[in-house]
Write an enzyme that holds these catalytic residues in place. Structure first.
Site, PDB file in Angstrom:
ATOM      1  N   GLY B  42      12.235 -37.936   5.399  1.00  0.00           N
ATOM      2  CA  GLY B  42      13.034 -38.624   6.683  1.00  0.00           C
ATOM      3  C   GLY B  42      11.982 -39.698   7.223  1.00  0.00           C
ATOM      4  CB  ALA B  44       7.706 -38.345   9.820  1.00  0.00           C
ATOM      5  CB  SER B 284      25.551 -39.064  20.344  1.00  0.00           C
ATOM      6  OG  SER B 284      24.543 -39.979  21.217  1.00  0.00           O
ATOM      7  NE  ARG B 337      18.804 -34.449  24.104  1.00  0.00           N
ATOM      8  CZ  ARG B 337      18.735 -34.868  22.890  1.00  0.00           C
ATOM      9  NH1 ARG B 337      17.848 -34.418  21.959  1.00  0.00           N
ATOM     10  NH2 ARG B 337      19.058 -36.238  22.717  1.00  0.00           N
ATOM     11  CG  LEU B 448      15.826 -41.206  15.979  1.00  0.00           C
ATOM     12  CD1 LEU B 448      16.869 -42.059  16.217  1.00  0.00           C
ATOM     13  CD2 LEU B 448      15.692 -40.351  14.649  1.00  0.00           C
TER      14      LEU B 448
HETATM   15  C1  LIG Z   1      22.526 -34.211  14.538  1.00  0.00           C
HETATM   16  C2  LIG Z   1      21.325 -34.741  15.005  1.00  0.00           C
HETATM   17  C3  LIG Z   1      21.232 -35.889  15.846  1.00  0.00           C
HETATM   18  C4  LIG Z   1      20.055 -36.244  16.452  1.00  0.00           C
HETATM   19  N1  LIG Z   1      19.953 -37.361  17.072  1.00  0.00           N
HETATM   20  C5  LIG Z   1      18.735 -37.996  17.539  1.00  0.00           C
HETATM   21  C6  LIG Z   1      18.911 -39.223  18.223  1.00  0.00           C
HETATM   22  O1  LIG Z   1      19.735 -39.755  18.948  1.00  0.00           O
HETATM   23  N2  LIG Z   1      17.619 -39.784  18.602  1.00  0.00           N
HETATM   24  C7  LIG Z   1      16.649 -39.112  18.337  1.00  0.00           C
HETATM   25  O2  LIG Z   1      15.240 -39.786  18.766  1.00  0.00           O
HETATM   26  N3  LIG Z   1      16.473 -37.891  17.511  1.00  0.00           N
HETATM   27  C8  LIG Z   1      17.571 -37.500  17.189  1.00  0.00           C
HETATM   28  N4  LIG Z   1      17.588 -36.287  16.660  1.00  0.00           N
HETATM   29  C9  LIG Z   1      16.389 -35.615  16.046  1.00  0.00           C
HETATM   30  C10 LIG Z   1      15.671 -36.397  15.043  1.00  0.00           C
HETATM   31  O3  LIG Z   1      16.934 -36.953  14.059  1.00  0.00           O
HETATM   32  C11 LIG Z   1      14.856 -35.636  14.221  1.00  0.00           C
HETATM   33  O4  LIG Z   1      14.027 -34.898  14.971  1.00  0.00           O
HETATM   34  C12 LIG Z   1      14.129 -36.311  13.221  1.00  0.00           C
HETATM   35  O5  LIG Z   1      14.931 -37.367  12.403  1.00  0.00           O
HETATM   36  C13 LIG Z   1      13.286 -35.706  12.133  1.00  0.00           C
HETATM   37  O6  LIG Z   1      12.610 -36.606  11.169  1.00  0.00           O
HETATM   38  P1  LIG Z   1      11.638 -35.928  10.126  1.00  0.00           P
HETATM   39  O7  LIG Z   1      11.132 -37.126   9.266  1.00  0.00           O
HETATM   40  O8  LIG Z   1      10.353 -35.328  11.102  1.00  0.00           O
HETATM   41  O9  LIG Z   1      12.417 -34.947   9.381  1.00  0.00           O
HETATM   42  P2  LIG Z   1      13.738 -34.988   8.367  1.00  0.00           P
HETATM   43  O10 LIG Z   1      14.520 -36.428   8.549  1.00  0.00           O
HETATM   44  O11 LIG Z   1      14.555 -33.716   8.780  1.00  0.00           O
HETATM   45  O12 LIG Z   1      13.056 -34.844   7.025  1.00  0.00           O
HETATM   46  C14 LIG Z   1      12.718 -33.818   6.147  1.00  0.00           C
HETATM   47  C15 LIG Z   1      12.347 -34.334   4.991  1.00  0.00           C
HETATM   48  O13 LIG Z   1      11.668 -33.128   4.448  1.00  0.00           O
HETATM   49  C16 LIG Z   1      12.162 -32.587   3.251  1.00  0.00           C
HETATM   50  N5  LIG Z   1      11.694 -31.210   2.837  1.00  0.00           N
HETATM   51  C17 LIG Z   1      11.977 -30.433   4.038  1.00  0.00           C
HETATM   52  N6  LIG Z   1      11.351 -29.076   3.478  1.00  0.00           N
HETATM   53  C18 LIG Z   1      11.067 -29.502   2.359  1.00  0.00           C
HETATM   54  C19 LIG Z   1      10.474 -28.482   1.211  1.00  0.00           C
HETATM   55  N7  LIG Z   1      10.442 -27.296   1.552  1.00  0.00           N
HETATM   56  N8  LIG Z   1      10.002 -29.151  -0.180  1.00  0.00           N
HETATM   57  C20 LIG Z   1      10.316 -30.289  -0.167  1.00  0.00           C
HETATM   58  N9  LIG Z   1      11.133 -31.200   0.849  1.00  0.00           N
HETATM   59  C21 LIG Z   1      11.431 -30.785   1.976  1.00  0.00           C
HETATM   60  C22 LIG Z   1      13.573 -32.942   3.231  1.00  0.00           C
HETATM   61  O14 LIG Z   1      14.161 -33.237   2.026  1.00  0.00           O
HETATM   62  C23 LIG Z   1      13.654 -34.104   4.079  1.00  0.00           C
HETATM   63  O15 LIG Z   1      13.404 -35.461   3.225  1.00  0.00           O
HETATM   64  C24 LIG Z   1      18.677 -35.708  16.011  1.00  0.00           C
HETATM   65  C25 LIG Z   1      18.837 -34.569  15.382  1.00  0.00           C
HETATM   66  C26 LIG Z   1      20.004 -33.917  14.978  1.00  0.00           C
HETATM   67  C27 LIG Z   1      19.912 -32.731  13.989  1.00  0.00           C
END
Ligand SMILES: Cc1cc2nc3c(=O)[nH]c(=O)nc-3n(C[C@H](O)[C@H](O)[C@H](O)COP(=O)(O)OP(=O)(O)OC[C@H]3O[C@@H](n4cnc5c(N)ncnc54)[C@H](O)[C@@H]3O)c2cc1C
Ligand code: SF4
Ligand code: FES
Lengths: 250, 644
Positions: B42, B44, B284, B337, B448
């Site tokens: 994702g 991060a 959104s 929120r 994000l």
């Molecule tokens: C519908 C929606 C809308 C949103 N809108 C906004 C917004 O407008 N603005 C904002 O700031 N935030 C928003 N958020 C929140 C934000 O999108 C997330 O908090 C953020 O993108 C999380 O990023 P991340 O990199 O931490 O994790 P993620 O993007 O969730 O990535 C997780 C990664 O880990 C991997 N993974 C997970 N478990 C395992 C495992 N056991 N083994 C191997 N791989 C694994 C997955 O494959 C994926 O690649 C929104 C969230 C949602 C659900």
């Protein structure tokens, strides 16, 4: 108000890449019209599991039409009969009560079947790896507003960038060509000032990789764009052709 | 073990700069001797993996989807905050910091939040350089919009697909490093355990989701960037595969879990329509810029609306209660929120909710369309309106949308210090899976920002500082520690496949979700939580006797994948309940009915609860041990949050 309907499903079952697949028929009952297509398959899978039969495998994740993971070929159309949506966003109200629905995987040489309706689309990742990026390391940048970009070009770039990499364009094409997908990325980056210096290399490298992966040639039938859930426009293919031509002759 | 957050000395605004200077570096020629595992692609994970590789480290990057581009960050719609002050409306790093601390209801660490605000501007620069097509004004400059909990316009966006565009930017940087051979990608691979050697994280155990092969991977450091665990609730806006297994396994290996009960309930989701639903869709928050939230003033009118005897457009102005504008005149529809969600629940509890179930409120664009014209509204929200119409078969240009709160985000996560390191040396956590920046409530457009801040601008520095003290020698992945971990994973899988019970995994997941939503959801109390704990324990016991998982390990087996995740959710759910029980105050998204002001707002208890609750695993049959990281506020004054 929601109604309940019954359907006959003809689903492609194939235990693994090596085996030969076949259609199997299932009945689902009392499906409310507000149920999404994939929820309908969830219901089928719950029933199959309880009966001790192997559930139907299909790819899906976000169920919001944005991750590009879902990939079902329904009644002869990628993502089914609804316009400009992915199958995860389609609801059962699109299907008449009592109708028969045929569900197949994407079919293309470059997307081999893994199991049932799940295919391998890693070819798309390799095309992006070949050149679908701007070479900029983290932290080596100027202020975001230092370069102005006209709203018009920014909007066009965004139109192209909306591609979700689902592969419906390939599944829709009789030649299984990936031109729409490739052209969307090439266009996005060609339209932006940041993308200029690698423009030629990018077009050449991505097209070369596309050919290597075994996608077919583009004969301009337009089926890809017609079936694209994100409405990626055919003009992107024209732009890719220009980019490729300019890069090849210089 | 005592918790040391390792917050650098010095004034707030200088901490990060000083810390960067003081941290140890790894010489460029030596970087290629180190291997880093990054789980997650994702924002991060992809940002971290690409940045590590650019620096010269060897990276292994894992995700469960078929492509890194499909991580759930892709689904974020609204936007990303930064303190650019391009609107000249008085924004600054300090204001973004202040809003985030206040929005989080004073339950986050000042130093981390300040750093987040500080690097926010670099993120926008980086993304523009990658070709992210942010929205622009006619003059060619970047455009901004407003989000809840802020009175300035600091949110950058790419139509309704900001997360998609940011992720594709990070994915392109990652792809470039894959092509360069610096990152090896493992898609369709799930991490099932972390492996410690001499107390340090040295690798992971994975399952290849196509062949079922259980494998060991070793490295010098491990970064988890696996997203949130909102799917504990079964119905949420998270992707179907989003899970808590990676962080849960880390917890069970000794990483502390911070504030597990802090979950965010998003006010604007499409209401649940029946019991066949498996996923909720977010609308959104940006819609609250122009949409007005209302319910009818009386229960009688609400009843007519529910039965379809009256149409919402026909409800006259004087019969409408724009309750957010009424109660919170200065923030109106843009309250944070947690406040918006709780108020929606309140009006529905009063019987004034609408929709077939009575669990919905209106979000009305009539006035905005009258004021700006349909074209303007369409340009801003066209794709969201289309999405709404596809799902509900109603046209929001003509009739108000119906919305209801749903689980959306988890502020809780692995406890990390200022360096984003967990309590296990060498194990780092970035993005939504750590607890670091949002306290008890996250502001819109800040996840994000945090994901990319962690991935691009923080962890590449702090991991070098760690690696500088680690010898180059690789640990072979056939050491007994790995073999043992593999065996345990195989045993667990074997057990699940052997049960042959009579209930499906989804049945258990739904029941867990219902317990969590009813008793550990939008509002919580002692009695409900105590019941929930017992119910979860019973459910878990039943799961391990009666779940039905068909097929074998050595094949694509989506039921088995789900079963492994749900098994972990059933343990994590209990820890969430424990945490909610122990925190006898309300703060942000954690609303304890016992602790509210006379007006029904969340009432904090700073004297007793101004700390991060970090839980330490003690064994399956022992209660987790609570550690407290006291929060010290030197730069903001703790006040009761007011958005009136
Ligand atoms: C519908 C929606 C809308 C949103 N809108 C906004 C917004 O407008 N603005 C904002 O700031 N935030 C928003 N958020 C929140 C934000 O999108 C997330 O908090 C953020 O993108 C999380 O990023 P991340 O990199 O931490 O994790 P993620 O993007 O969730 O990535 C997780 C990664 O880990 C991997 N993974 C997970 N478990 C395992 C495992 N056991 N083994 C191997 N791989 C694994 C997955 O494959 C994926 O690649 C929104 C969230 C949602 C659900
Ligand atoms: S161009 Fe359209 S159909 Fe093809 S991959 Fe992109 S979104 Fe899917
Ligand atoms: S499941 Fe993500 S686009 Fe359909």
């Amino acid at each position: 108000m929601e109604k309940e309907r019954n359907y006959t499903l003809k689903i492609w079952r194939q235990p693994n890449a090596q085996s030969k697949g076949e259609f199997k028929t299932y009945e689902v009952k009392n499906i409310s019209t507000g149920t999404s297509f994939l929820e309908m398959l969830d219901i089928l899978n719950e029933e199959l599991t309880l009966k001790g039969e192997d559930p139907v495998y299909f790819d899906h994740d976000c169920r919001e039409g944005i991750c590009g993971m879902c990939s079902l070929f329904i009644n002869g159309r990628p993502h089914g009969p609804d316009e400009e949506v992915t199958v995860c966003q389609m609801h059962m109200r699109m299907f008449e009560d009592g109708s028969t629905i045929t569900i197949e995987p994407w079919r293309a040489r470059a997307f081999p079947v893994i199991k049932d309706l799940v295919v391998d689309r890693s070819a798309f990742d390799r095309i992006i790896q070949a050149g679908g990026f701007i070479s900029v390391n983290t932290g080596v940048t100027t202020d975001a507003n230092a370069i102005l970009i006209s709203k018009e070009n920014a909007d066009l770039a965004m139109d192209a960038a909306a591609c979700i990499g689902c592969g419906a364009c390939v599944a829709a094409c009789k030649n299984a060509s990936a031109m729409l997908f490739v052209s969307a990325k090439v266009s996005q980056l060609a339209l932006l000032p940041q993308g200029q210096s690698e423009r030629k290399r990018r077009a050449l490298a991505m097209v070369e990789q596309m050919d290597k992966e075994g996608f077919g040639a583009c004969t301009n039938t337009g089926a890809c764009s017609a079936e694209c859930p994100k409405g990626i426009d055919l003009s992107n293919i024209a732009r890719l052709n220009r980019e490729y031509f300019t890069a090849s002759v210089s | 073990m005592s918790l040391d957050a390792k917050i650098p000395e010095g004034p707030l605004a200088e901490k990060w700069t000083r810390h960067k200077f003081n941290m140890k570096l790894v010489n460029p020629a030596n970087k290629r001797k180190y291997d880093i595992i990054v789980v997650g692609t994702g924002l991060a994970g992809a940002a971290a993996a690409a940045s590590f590789a650019e620096l010269g480290y060897n990276v292994k990057n894992f995700c469960y989807q078929d492509s890194p581009r499909r991580a759930h960050s892709i689904a974020a719609q609204g936007g990303i905050n930064a303190a650019k002050n391009y609107k000249n409306d008085g924004d600054s790093v300090f204001r973004l910091f202040y809003d985030t601390i206040k929005g989080g209801d004073y339950r986050s660490r000042e130093a981390n939040v300040y750093r987040l605000a500080e690097v926010s501007n670099n993120i926008i620069d980086q993304c523009v350089a990658q070709g992210v097509p942010f929205a622009r004004e006619y003059g060619g400059l970047l455009d901004n919009r407003s989000f809840g909990g802020a009175q300035v316009s600091r949110t950058f966006y790419a139509r309704g697909q900001t997360g998609q565009q940011l992720l594709l930017g990070a994915y392109s940087a990652l792809s470039r490093q894959i092509a360069a051979g610096k990152v090896k990608l493992y898609p369709r691979t799930e991490m099932l355990d972390v492996v410690l050697i001499d107390g340090k994280a040295r690798g992971i155990i994975t399952r290849d989701l196509i062949t079922g092969k259980i494998e060991s991977h070793s490295a010098h450091a491990v970064v988890l960037a696996t997203g949130g665990y909102g799917n504990v609730f079964f119905l949420s806006t998270n992707a179907m595969g989003s899970n808590g297994s990676a962080v849960w396994r880390a917890y069970k290996k000794g990483a502390f879990f911070a504030n597990p009960s802090f979950t965010q309930i998003h006010p604007t989701c499409i209401p649940v329509h029946g019991d066949q639903q498996s996923k909720l869709t977010l609308m959104s928050e940006s819609l609250r810029n122009d949409g007005r939230v209302w319910v009818p003033k009386t229960v009688e009118t609400a009843e007519k609306l529910r039965k379809g005897e009256l149409k919402p457009v026909d409800v006259p102005e004087e019969d409408r209660d724009y309750y957010l504008e009424r109660i919170y005149p200065s923030f109106g529809n843009l309250v944070p929120r947690d406040v918006a969600s709780r108020n929606a629940k309140n009006v529905c509890d009063e019987g004034r909710g609408v929709g077939e179930t009575g669990l919905a409120v209106y979000l009305d664009f009539r006035d905005a369309i009258e004021r700006d014209g349909r074209d303007v509204i369409e340009a801003k929200y066209g794709n969201l309106f289309q999405m709404y119409e596809k799902i509900t078969a109603e046209n929001p240009y003509e009739t108000p949308m119906m919305i209801y709160p749903a689980i959306h985000y988890t502020m809780g996560g692995l406890w990390v210090d200022y360096n984003l390191q967990t309590t296990i040396p060498g194990l780092f956590a970035a993005g939504e899976c750590n607890f670091s920046d949002h306290g008890a409530n996250r502001l819109g457009a800040s996840a994000l920002m945090q994901g990319l801040a962690d991935g691009y601008f923080i962890i590449p520095y702090t991991i070098s500082n760690y690696l500088a003290g680690v010898p180059f020698e690789k640990v072979p992945a056939d050491r007994p520690e790995f073999k043992e971990a593999e065996e345990r994973v195989k045993e667990r899988i074997g057990k699940l496949l052997s049960l042959k019970g009579k209930h499906t995994v989804d049945e258990f997941h739904k029941r867990l979700g219902k317990i969590m939503w009813d008793k550990c959801g939008m509002s919580r109390n002692e009695k409900g939580l105590t019941e929930a704990k017992k119910e979860i324990q019973e459910l878990r016991e039943q799961f391990w006797k009666e779940v039905k998982v068909l097929g074998a390990n050595e094949e694509l087996n989506q039921t088995l994948e789900k079963a492994l995740r749900v098994a972990d959710f059933m343990e994590l759910g209990e820890l969430m309940v424990d945490d909610a029980l122990h925190r006898r105050e309300s703060c942000g998204g954690h609303f304890r009915e016992e602790s509210q002001t006379e007006e029904g707002e969340a009432k904090r208890d700073d004297e007793n609860f101004a700390y991060v609750a970090a839980w330490e695993y003690q064994g399956d049959d022992k209660p987790a041990k609570l550690h407290k990281e006291e929060l010290i506020f030197e730069n903001v004054k703790l006040t009761q949050r007011s958005y009136k």
